[in-house]
Design a protein around this motif. Structure first.
Motif, PDB file in Angstrom:
ATOM      1  N   LEU A 125       2.386  -0.255   8.668  1.00 10.27           N
ATOM      2  CA  LEU A 125       3.524   0.374   8.007  1.00 10.27           C
ATOM      3  C   LEU A 125       3.644   1.829   8.447  1.00 10.27           C
ATOM      4  O   LEU A 125       2.672   2.450   8.883  1.00 10.27           O
ATOM      5  N   SER A 126       4.822   2.398   8.295  1.00 13.30           N
ATOM      6  CA  SER A 126       4.994   3.822   8.572  1.00 13.30           C
ATOM      7  C   SER A 126       4.281   4.647   7.499  1.00 13.30           C
ATOM      8  O   SER A 126       3.966   4.134   6.407  1.00 13.30           O
ATOM      9  N   ARG A 155       5.512   4.710   3.874  1.00 14.44           N
ATOM     10  CA  ARG A 155       5.426   3.425   3.194  1.00 14.44           C
ATOM     11  C   ARG A 155       3.979   3.080   2.855  1.00 14.44           C
ATOM     12  O   ARG A 155       3.711   2.375   1.876  1.00 14.44           O
ATOM     13  N   ARG A 156       3.036   3.563   3.655  1.00 14.33           N
ATOM     14  CA  ARG A 156       1.630   3.427   3.290  1.00 14.33           C
ATOM     15  C   ARG A 156       1.359   4.157   1.979  1.00 14.33           C
ATOM     16  O   ARG A 156       0.642   3.655   1.114  1.00 14.33           O
ATOM     17  N   LEU A 157       1.904   5.355   1.857  1.00 17.89           N
ATOM     18  CA  LEU A 157       1.720   6.136   0.631  1.00 17.89           C
ATOM     19  C   LEU A 157       2.277   5.378  -0.575  1.00 17.89           C
ATOM     20  O   LEU A 157       1.638   5.316  -1.635  1.00 17.89           O
ATOM     21  N   LEU A 158       3.449   4.776  -0.407  1.00 12.38           N
ATOM     22  CA  LEU A 158       4.037   4.005  -1.491  1.00 12.38           C
ATOM     23  C   LEU A 158       3.164   2.803  -1.834  1.00 12.38           C
ATOM     24  O   LEU A 158       2.894   2.529  -3.009  1.00 12.38           O
ATOM     25  N   LEU A 159       2.700   2.089  -0.823  1.00 11.74           N
ATOM     26  CA  LEU A 159       1.865   0.911  -1.070  1.00 11.74           C
ATOM     27  C   LEU A 159       0.570   1.287  -1.769  1.00 11.74           C
ATOM     28  O   LEU A 159       0.063   0.526  -2.606  1.00 11.74           O
ATOM     29  N   ASP A 160       0.014   2.442  -1.450  1.00 16.83           N
ATOM     30  CA  ASP A 160      -1.245   2.885  -2.052  1.00 16.83           C
ATOM     31  C   ASP A 160      -1.127   3.114  -3.554  1.00 16.83           C
ATOM     32  O   ASP A 160      -2.141   3.227  -4.251  1.00 16.83           O
ATOM     33  N   ARG A 161       0.084   3.179  -4.066  1.00 14.85           N
ATOM     34  CA  ARG A 161       0.278   3.393  -5.494  1.00 14.85           C
ATOM     35  C   ARG A 161       0.231   2.080  -6.289  1.00 14.85           C
ATOM     36  O   ARG A 161       0.396   2.084  -7.506  1.00 14.85           O
ATOM     37  N   TYR A 162       0.008   0.976  -5.580  1.00 14.29           N
ATOM     38  CA  TYR A 162      -0.112  -0.328  -6.227  1.00 14.29           C
ATOM     39  C   TYR A 162      -1.553  -0.818  -6.144  1.00 14.29           C
ATOM     40  O   TYR A 162      -2.272  -0.508  -5.198  1.00 14.29           O
ATOM     41  N   ARG A 163      -1.945  -1.603  -7.138  1.00 11.95           N
ATOM     42  CA  ARG A 163      -3.279  -2.210  -7.139  1.00 11.95           C
ATOM     43  C   ARG A 163      -3.160  -3.726  -7.117  1.00 11.95           C
ATOM     44  O   ARG A 163      -2.200  -4.314  -7.620  1.00 11.95           O
ATOM     45  N   PHE A 164      -4.141  -4.362  -6.541  1.00 14.64           N
ATOM     46  CA  PHE A 164      -4.203  -5.817  -6.388  1.00 14.64           C
ATOM     47  C   PHE A 164      -4.471  -6.456  -7.746  1.00 14.64           C
ATOM     48  O   PHE A 164      -5.413  -6.088  -8.452  1.00 14.64           O
ATOM     49  N   VAL A 165      -3.652  -7.465  -8.138  1.00  9.98           N
ATOM     50  CA  VAL A 165      -3.822  -8.134  -9.422  1.00  9.98           C
ATOM     51  C   VAL A 165      -4.222  -9.593  -9.252  1.00  9.98           C
ATOM     52  O   VAL A 165      -5.216 -10.054  -9.803  1.00  9.98           O
ATOM     53  N   ASP A 166      -3.455 -10.358  -8.472  1.00 12.04           N
ATOM     54  CA  ASP A 166      -3.734 -11.783  -8.315  1.00 12.04           C
ATOM     55  C   ASP A 166      -3.067 -12.301  -7.063  1.00 12.04           C
ATOM     56  O   ASP A 166      -2.184 -11.641  -6.477  1.00 12.04           O
ATOM     57  N   ALA A 167      -3.470 -13.497  -6.625  1.00 13.06           N
ATOM     58  CA  ALA A 167      -2.878 -14.129  -5.439  1.00 13.06           C
ATOM     59  C   ALA A 167      -2.906 -15.633  -5.612  1.00 13.06           C
ATOM     60  O   ALA A 167      -3.722 -16.191  -6.361  1.00 13.06           O
ATOM     61  N   ALA A 168      -1.995 -16.319  -4.922  1.00 14.22           N
ATOM     62  CA  ALA A 168      -1.933 -17.776  -4.973  1.00 14.22           C
ATOM     63  C   ALA A 168      -1.372 -18.304  -3.659  1.00 14.22           C
ATOM     64  O   ALA A 168      -0.635 -17.606  -2.957  1.00 14.22           O
ATOM     65  N   GLN A 192      18.068  -7.619  12.130  1.00 17.43           N
ATOM     66  CA  GLN A 192      18.710  -7.301  10.857  1.00 17.43           C
ATOM     67  C   GLN A 192      19.295  -5.895  10.866  1.00 17.43           C
ATOM     68  O   GLN A 192      18.733  -4.982  11.472  1.00 17.43           O
ATOM     69  N   ALA A 193      20.390  -5.732  10.152  1.00 22.02           N
ATOM     70  CA  ALA A 193      21.005  -4.411  10.038  1.00 22.02           C
ATOM     71  C   ALA A 193      20.094  -3.440   9.300  1.00 22.02           C
ATOM     72  O   ALA A 193      20.097  -2.233   9.564  1.00 22.02           O
ATOM     73  N   ALA A 194      19.317  -3.926   8.362  1.00 21.12           N
ATOM     74  CA  ALA A 194      18.310  -3.135   7.647  1.00 21.12           C
ATOM     75  C   ALA A 194      17.242  -4.115   7.198  1.00 21.12           C
ATOM     76  O   ALA A 194      17.551  -5.247   6.830  1.00 21.12           O
ATOM     77  N   SER A 195      15.991  -3.695   7.222  1.00 21.92           N
ATOM     78  CA  SER A 195      14.902  -4.627   6.950  1.00 21.92           C
ATOM     79  C   SER A 195      14.022  -4.162   5.803  1.00 21.92           C
ATOM     80  O   SER A 195      13.995  -2.982   5.442  1.00 21.92           O
ATOM     81  N   ASP A 196      13.292  -5.100   5.263  1.00 26.65           N
ATOM     82  CA  ASP A 196      12.338  -4.893   4.181  1.00 26.65           C
ATOM     83  C   ASP A 196      11.372  -3.749   4.526  1.00 26.65           C
ATOM     84  O   ASP A 196      10.764  -3.739   5.594  1.00 26.65           O
ATOM     85  N   ILE A 197      11.188  -2.834   3.597  1.00 28.18           N
ATOM     86  CA  ILE A 197      10.306  -1.690   3.874  1.00 28.18           C
ATOM     87  C   ILE A 197       8.836  -2.098   3.925  1.00 28.18           C
ATOM     88  O   ILE A 197       8.007  -1.350   4.457  1.00 28.18           O
ATOM     89  N   PHE A 198       8.501  -3.283   3.410  1.00 32.82           N
ATOM     90  CA  PHE A 198       7.107  -3.704   3.393  1.00 32.82           C
ATOM     91  C   PHE A 198       6.783  -4.716   4.489  1.00 32.82           C
ATOM     92  O   PHE A 198       5.738  -5.366   4.442  1.00 32.82           O
ATOM     93  N   LEU A 199       7.644  -4.856   5.491  1.00 29.70           N
ATOM     94  CA  LEU A 199       7.335  -5.723   6.623  1.00 29.70           C
ATOM     95  C   LEU A 199       6.118  -5.194   7.379  1.00 29.70           C
ATOM     96  O   LEU A 199       6.068  -4.020   7.752  1.00 29.70           O
ATOM     97  N   GLY A 200       5.152  -6.067   7.619  1.00 29.30           N
ATOM     98  CA  GLY A 200       3.975  -5.683   8.389  1.00 29.30           C
ATOM     99  C   GLY A 200       3.242  -6.917   8.860  1.00 29.30           C
ATOM    100  O   GLY A 200       3.598  -8.049   8.503  1.00 29.30           O
ATOM    101  N   TRP A 201       2.196  -6.746   9.659  1.00 30.93           N
ATOM    102  CA  TRP A 201       1.479  -7.891  10.219  1.00 30.93           C
ATOM    103  C   TRP A 201      -0.004  -7.575  10.335  1.00 30.93           C
ATOM    104  O   TRP A 201      -0.428  -6.417  10.239  1.00 30.93           O
ATOM    105  N   MET A 202      -0.786  -8.625  10.544  1.00 32.04           N
ATOM    106  CA  MET A 202      -2.225  -8.446  10.726  1.00 32.04           C
ATOM    107  C   MET A 202      -2.830  -9.757  11.224  1.00 32.04           C
ATOM    108  O   MET A 202      -2.163 -10.790  11.269  1.00 32.04           O
TER     109      MET A 202
END
Length: 488
Positions: A297-298, A301-314, A377-387
């Motif tokens: 991420l740019s 957007r990394r700074l924004l993502l860092d403000r969230y914490r992991f809760v659950d996954a499925a 896309q004309a504009a894309s999701d700010i959280f697009l990323g890969w790994m």
């Protein structure tokens, strides 16, 4: 409206060889030279580019696109699907086959690999764009821009890859014809709807060819532009309702629908086999690759993502053709428990186009998907990323729900389908104009409707092929050769 053509020839014209996997390199679109450059440091003029497009007519006349006749060595469609499924989660494959067996249109949605092989068996223009790779009607829809404007655009990029522009146009036209028939529309109206999609594409490309580079780049289809297309008060209310539903499809809405409190902790609701809790190993893998994803991420957007914490996954089953790929949803929390963010992590495999075309610019398939989406896309999701995940598997991340919405194609009248087909054709042209030589493509297409009528004839003939292939899948299920779970 052209009369329906059945394509009695071999699918090859003017002595040109087919451009499939076994074609010589000289017959394929060059990837090493920028077609906009005529000499080092010199850009081709618009006139030069238009002439290049017109010259492609000598290789593949526009009328030649009408032909469709399966070759004698055409692969069995069920075998193609089974080959795709070899490295997917085996317990989910019956769901995939069950969904595809539901109707010819459902089969078409999941059979991008089948159609890619068929398209590759015929000559192509060599006018390369970043293809969506799976441009059927339901892969267009509404979504939110980073500025929270509601846009209409392509919205699926798992198969994106550089290739000849007409492959996307043909897949769109075929999907229109198949959808029209399933809706009970007369054959003439099915043909008209398919042709309107192609005409809208050609008209939009020619308009975009006259614009400057930044004007093309900033062109987009705002959702509010869709309302004037409604021909009556009833249709306008239906359109407004669709826009309203899309605006409500956010992480907060998903939070209320997909989660519950268990022993004082927020958890994703189980709905097996479609949604199942991530196991211990999956949870460890998701937490581990989160930092790798973050690095793509740019900075802001990394700074924004860092403000969230992991809760659950499925683990979650999505789509039709994607069923069996590893896909997860992750619940994150921001300021507090009422500030959720849902992300989707999906496995990225080799594009169905890849074996039929020269090598693309990306080795990592997650990177390929993300880069293709950002380009188209004309504009894309700010959280697009890969790994990269375990065993070297490629993944990409995006928001699960970001004001996304899709059309109810199955409920469309002939007039509604025509309007929607035009909209999709226009959106596809806008996407192609960002990545390919729109002036050359416009030069190839020209002002007449020759290409439109030819692709319409192909679409109607290939719609017949889709019905046949769907029946082949049904026969394999009935014979017990493959297992299908209908209605899941």
């Amino acid at each position: 409206m052209a009369t329906r053509a059945r394509g009695r020839g071999s699918g090859r014209h003017d002595g040109q060889p087919g451009h499939g996997r076994h074609t010589t390199a000289t017959a394929r679109p060059a990837r090493t030279r920028n077609p906009l450059v005529t000499a080092p440091g010199t850009l081709a003029t618009p006139a030069d580019r238009a002439l290049r497009g017109k010259a492609a007519r000598t290789r593949v006349p526009r009328s030649a696109h009408a032909s469709w006749l399966p070759s004698v060595d055409r692969p069995d469609p069920v075998a193609v699907l089974e080959r795709q499924g070899r490295d997917r989660l085996p317990e989910l494959l019956p769901i995939r086959y069950g969904r595809m067996a539901a109707s010819p249109f459902a089969f078409l949605r999941g059979a991008a690999a089948v159609m890619a092989a068929d398209l590759a068996a015929a000559p192509h223009t060599g006018l390369t764009v970043q293809l969506c790779g799976d441009a059927h009607l339901l892969n267009f829809g509404l979504y939110a821009s980073p500025e929270r404007a509601l846009l209409f655009d392509l919205n699926d990029f798992d198969e994106t890859y550089p290739g000849p522009f007409e492959w996307d146009v043909k897949r769109l036209a075929v999907s229109v014809a198949v959808a029209a028939r399933e809706n009970g529309h007369p054959e003439a109206k099915a043909g008209r709807a398919a042709q309107e999609a192609v005409t809208a594409y050609r008209t939009a490309i020619r308009r975009l060819a006259r614009l400057g580079e930044l004007d093309v780049w900033y062109t987009r289809i705002d959702a509010e532009q869709l309302l004037p297309l409604a021909r009556s008060t009833r249709h306008r209310r239906r359109a407004e309702s669709s826009l309203g539903r899309a605006r409500r499809r956010t992480s907060l809405q998903a939070y209320g629908k997909l989660t519950e409190v268990v022993d004082g902790r927020r958890r994703i609701i189980e709905d097996p086999p479609l949604i199942e809790p991530a196991g211990t190993s999956d949870m460890a893998f998701l937490r581990k690759i989160f930092s790798d994803y973050r690095s793509t991420l740019s900075e802001e957007r990394r700074l924004l993502l860092d403000r969230y914490r992991f809760v659950d996954a499925a683990r979650k089953v999505v789509g039709v053709g994607s069923v069996g790929l590893r896909c997860f949803i992750v619940l994150l929390a921001g300021r507090d428990a009422d500030d959720p963010l849902f992300l989707q992590i999906k496995e990225a495999r080799q594009s169905v186009l890849e074996e039929h075309l020269p090598s693309g610019p990306y080795v990592h398939h997650g990177h390929r998907v993300v880069a293709g989406q950002r380009l188209l896309q004309a504009a894309s999701d700010i959280f697009l990323g890969w790994m990269t995940g375990p065993q070297g598997r490629a993944f990409y991340w995006r928001q699960l729900r970001d004001m996304k919405g899709s059309a109810d194609v199955a409920g469309m009248s002939p007039a509604d389908l025509v309007s929607y087909a035009r909209l999709c054709g226009t959106a596809l042209a806008r996407a192609h104009a960002r990545s390919g030589d729109r002036i050359a493509i416009a030069g190839y297409l020209g002002n007449a409707d020759t290409f439109d009528r030819a692709v319409t004839a192909f679409a109607l003939s290939y719609a017949d092929q889709t019905v046949t292939d769907h029946a082949t899948l049904g026969a394999a299920v009935a014979a017990g050769l493959i297992s299908a779970a209908p209605g899941v």
